[in-house]
Design a protein around this motif. Structure first.
Motif, short mmCIF file in Angstrom:
data_model
loop_
_atom_site.label_atom_id
_atom_site.label_comp_id
_atom_site.label_asym_id
_atom_site.label_seq_id
_atom_site.Cartn_x
_atom_site.Cartn_y
_atom_site.Cartn_z
N ASN A 39 -15.91 27.82 -32.78
CA ASN A 39 -15.04 27.31 -31.73
C ASN A 39 -13.98 28.36 -31.43
O ASN A 39 -13.26 28.80 -32.32
N PRO A 40 -13.87 28.76 -30.17
CA PRO A 40 -12.93 29.82 -29.82
C PRO A 40 -11.49 29.34 -29.86
O PRO A 40 -11.23 28.13 -29.76
N SER A 41 -10.58 30.28 -30.01
CA SER A 41 -9.16 29.95 -29.90
C SER A 41 -8.90 29.54 -28.45
O SER A 41 -9.70 29.82 -27.56
N ILE A 42 -7.77 28.90 -28.22
CA ILE A 42 -7.43 28.50 -26.86
C ILE A 42 -7.29 29.72 -25.96
O ILE A 42 -7.67 29.68 -24.78
N GLU A 43 -6.82 30.82 -26.51
CA GLU A 43 -6.68 32.05 -25.73
C GLU A 43 -8.04 32.58 -25.28
O GLU A 43 -8.23 32.94 -24.12
#
Length: 70
Positions: A39-43
């Motif tokens: 899951n990617p960071s929000i950035e």
């Protein structure tokens, strides 16, 4: 987390490598995100969405039933 990155890439005839370069991550990271293994960071999610000129919600779909808390 489910996502439509592969669909958006296909619509723009873009490889994983090209997307990775545009958002300053590795191709391996894009591959892992596409397969739901990471899951990617929000950035990173924001940069992906911005690359395709869509919202984060259009690219990513949080599945509460998946049981994956990572």
């Amino acid at each position: 987390m489910k996502n439509k990155i592969k669909v958006f890439r296909a619509m723009r005839d873009m490889t994983q490598e090209e997307l990775a370069e545009k958002i300053s991550v590795t191709r391996r990271t894009i591959n892992s995100i596409e397969r739901g293994k990471y899951n990617p960071s929000i950035e990173v999610a924001y940069r992906i969405a911005r690359t395709f000129n869509v919202t984060i919600e259009e690219v990513f779909c949080f599945d509460e039933d998946s049981g994956d808390q990572s």
